[in-house]
Design a protein around this motif. Structure first.
Motif, PDB file in Angstrom:
ATOM      1  N   ASP A  68       5.150  -1.921 -17.459  1.00  0.00           N
ATOM      2  CA  ASP A  68       5.629  -0.541 -17.561  1.00  0.00           C
ATOM      3  C   ASP A  68       5.367   0.273 -16.287  1.00  0.00           C
ATOM      4  OD1 ASP A  68       2.901  -0.516 -17.810  1.00  0.00           O
ATOM      5  OD2 ASP A  68       2.858   0.955 -19.454  1.00  0.00           O
ATOM      6  N   ARG A  69       5.291  -0.400 -15.119  1.00  0.00           N
ATOM      7  CA  ARG A  69       5.067   0.322 -13.863  1.00  0.00           C
ATOM      8  C   ARG A  69       6.310   1.107 -13.484  1.00  0.00           C
ATOM      9  NH1 ARG A  69       3.578  -3.269  -9.119  1.00  0.00           N
ATOM     10  NH2 ARG A  69       5.361  -4.423  -9.855  1.00  0.00           N
ATOM     11  N   THR A  70       6.086   2.236 -12.832  1.00  0.00           N
ATOM     12  CA  THR A  70       7.217   3.034 -12.360  1.00  0.00           C
ATOM     13  C   THR A  70       7.621   2.558 -10.975  1.00  0.00           C
ATOM     14  OG1 THR A  70       5.796   4.667 -11.315  1.00  0.00           O
ATOM     15  CG2 THR A  70       6.363   5.038 -13.646  1.00  0.00           C
ATOM     16  N   VAL A  75       6.575   0.959  -5.130  1.00  0.00           N
ATOM     17  CA  VAL A  75       6.747   1.258  -3.705  1.00  0.00           C
ATOM     18  C   VAL A  75       5.398   1.519  -3.053  1.00  0.00           C
ATOM     19  CG1 VAL A  75       7.702   2.949  -2.089  1.00  0.00           C
ATOM     20  CG2 VAL A  75       9.111   2.091  -3.967  1.00  0.00           C
ATOM     21  N   ALA A  76       4.511   2.231  -3.730  1.00  0.00           N
ATOM     22  CA  ALA A  76       3.180   2.514  -3.171  1.00  0.00           C
ATOM     23  C   ALA A  76       2.400   1.206  -2.974  1.00  0.00           C
ATOM     24  CB  ALA A  76       2.416   3.460  -4.092  1.00  0.00           C
ATOM     25  N   ASP A  81       0.377  -3.407   0.444  1.00  0.00           N
ATOM     26  CA  ASP A  81       0.466  -4.844   0.722  1.00  0.00           C
ATOM     27  C   ASP A  81       1.162  -5.121   2.053  1.00  0.00           C
ATOM     28  OD1 ASP A  81      -0.768  -5.315  -1.693  1.00  0.00           O
ATOM     29  OD2 ASP A  81       1.083  -5.795  -2.774  1.00  0.00           O
ATOM     30  N   GLY A  82       2.129  -4.283   2.418  1.00  0.00           N
ATOM     31  CA  GLY A  82       2.856  -4.475   3.674  1.00  0.00           C
ATOM     32  C   GLY A  82       1.944  -4.306   4.884  1.00  0.00           C
ATOM     33  N   ALA A  83       1.044  -3.326   4.825  1.00  0.00           N
ATOM     34  CA  ALA A  83       0.110  -3.114   5.935  1.00  0.00           C
ATOM     35  C   ALA A  83      -0.836  -4.307   6.078  1.00  0.00           C
ATOM     36  CB  ALA A  83      -0.677  -1.827   5.711  1.00  0.00           C
ATOM     37  N   ALA A  84      -1.338  -4.823   4.959  1.00  0.00           N
ATOM     38  CA  ALA A  84      -2.231  -5.988   5.011  1.00  0.00           C
ATOM     39  C   ALA A  84      -1.487  -7.219   5.510  1.00  0.00           C
ATOM     40  CB  ALA A  84      -2.825  -6.248   3.628  1.00  0.00           C
ATOM     41  N   LYS A  85      -0.250  -7.384   5.084  1.00  0.00           N
ATOM     42  CA  LYS A  85       0.553  -8.536   5.519  1.00  0.00           C
ATOM     43  C   LYS A  85       0.859  -8.445   7.009  1.00  0.00           C
ATOM     44  CE  LYS A  85       4.703 -11.134   4.434  1.00  0.00           C
ATOM     45  NZ  LYS A  85       5.902 -11.231   3.597  1.00  0.00           N
ATOM     46  N   ALA A  86       1.185  -7.236   7.492  1.00  0.00           N
ATOM     47  CA  ALA A  86       1.466  -7.065   8.916  1.00  0.00           C
ATOM     48  C   ALA A  86       0.234  -7.387   9.755  1.00  0.00           C
ATOM     49  CB  ALA A  86       1.945  -5.644   9.187  1.00  0.00           C
ATOM     50  N   LYS A  87      -0.951  -6.984   9.276  1.00  0.00           N
ATOM     51  CA  LYS A  87      -2.197  -7.284   9.985  1.00  0.00           C
ATOM     52  C   LYS A  87      -2.443  -8.788  10.026  1.00  0.00           C
ATOM     53  CE  LYS A  87      -7.095  -6.159   9.891  1.00  0.00           C
ATOM     54  NZ  LYS A  87      -8.162  -5.462   9.169  1.00  0.00           N
ATOM     55  N   LEU A  88      -2.206  -9.468   8.909  1.00  0.00           N
ATOM     56  CA  LEU A  88      -2.388 -10.915   8.847  1.00  0.00           C
ATOM     57  C   LEU A  88      -1.405 -11.643   9.767  1.00  0.00           C
ATOM     58  CD1 LEU A  88      -3.782 -13.338   7.451  1.00  0.00           C
ATOM     59  CD2 LEU A  88      -1.954 -13.242   5.753  1.00  0.00           C
TER      60      LEU A  88
END
Length: 115
Positions: A68-70, A75-76, A81-88
């Protein structure tokens, strides 16, 4: 039990002595050389294989998301996760470039000596 009487160590030693006595000196030399080479390779492989580590598989855990996530929550989470993936990915790229540079230096050294 005549079979077991033939298995005595004394008879085995006598048989081995007769076998080596009937050989030419160069045959015994080649036997010794073959034994030394074989022993060297067995020792080298045994020594090389002793330092291996136990295989441990990489376990990837999947995060359970609520149904039931909005869209805003999705997006948040993607931004986090995108910032952590970019760092990796940046770290992996840096390590790859370092490895390429070390191979380039090695190749340049080999070229300088003509290989």
């Amino acid at each position: 039990m005549q079979f077991f009487s033939r298995l005595s160590p004394v008879r085995a030693y006598q048989d081995l002595r007769r076998f080596f006595g009937a050989r030419q000196p160069y045959e015994l030399g080649f036997l010794l050389l073959a034994m030394i080479v074989t022993t060297f390779f067995v020792y080298a492989f045994a020594r090389e294989g002793g330092g291996t580590e136990e295989y441990r598989p990489d376990i990837i855990y999947v995060e359970q998301y609520r149904l039931d996530r909005t869209d805003a929550e999705i997006v948040a989470q993607q931004k986090i996760d995108g910032a952590a993936k970019a760092k990796l990915l940046a770290e992996r790229r840096r390590l790859e470039l370092e490895r390429q540079a070390s191979f380039k230096r090695l190749d340049d050294k080999l070229k300088s000596v003509g290989l």
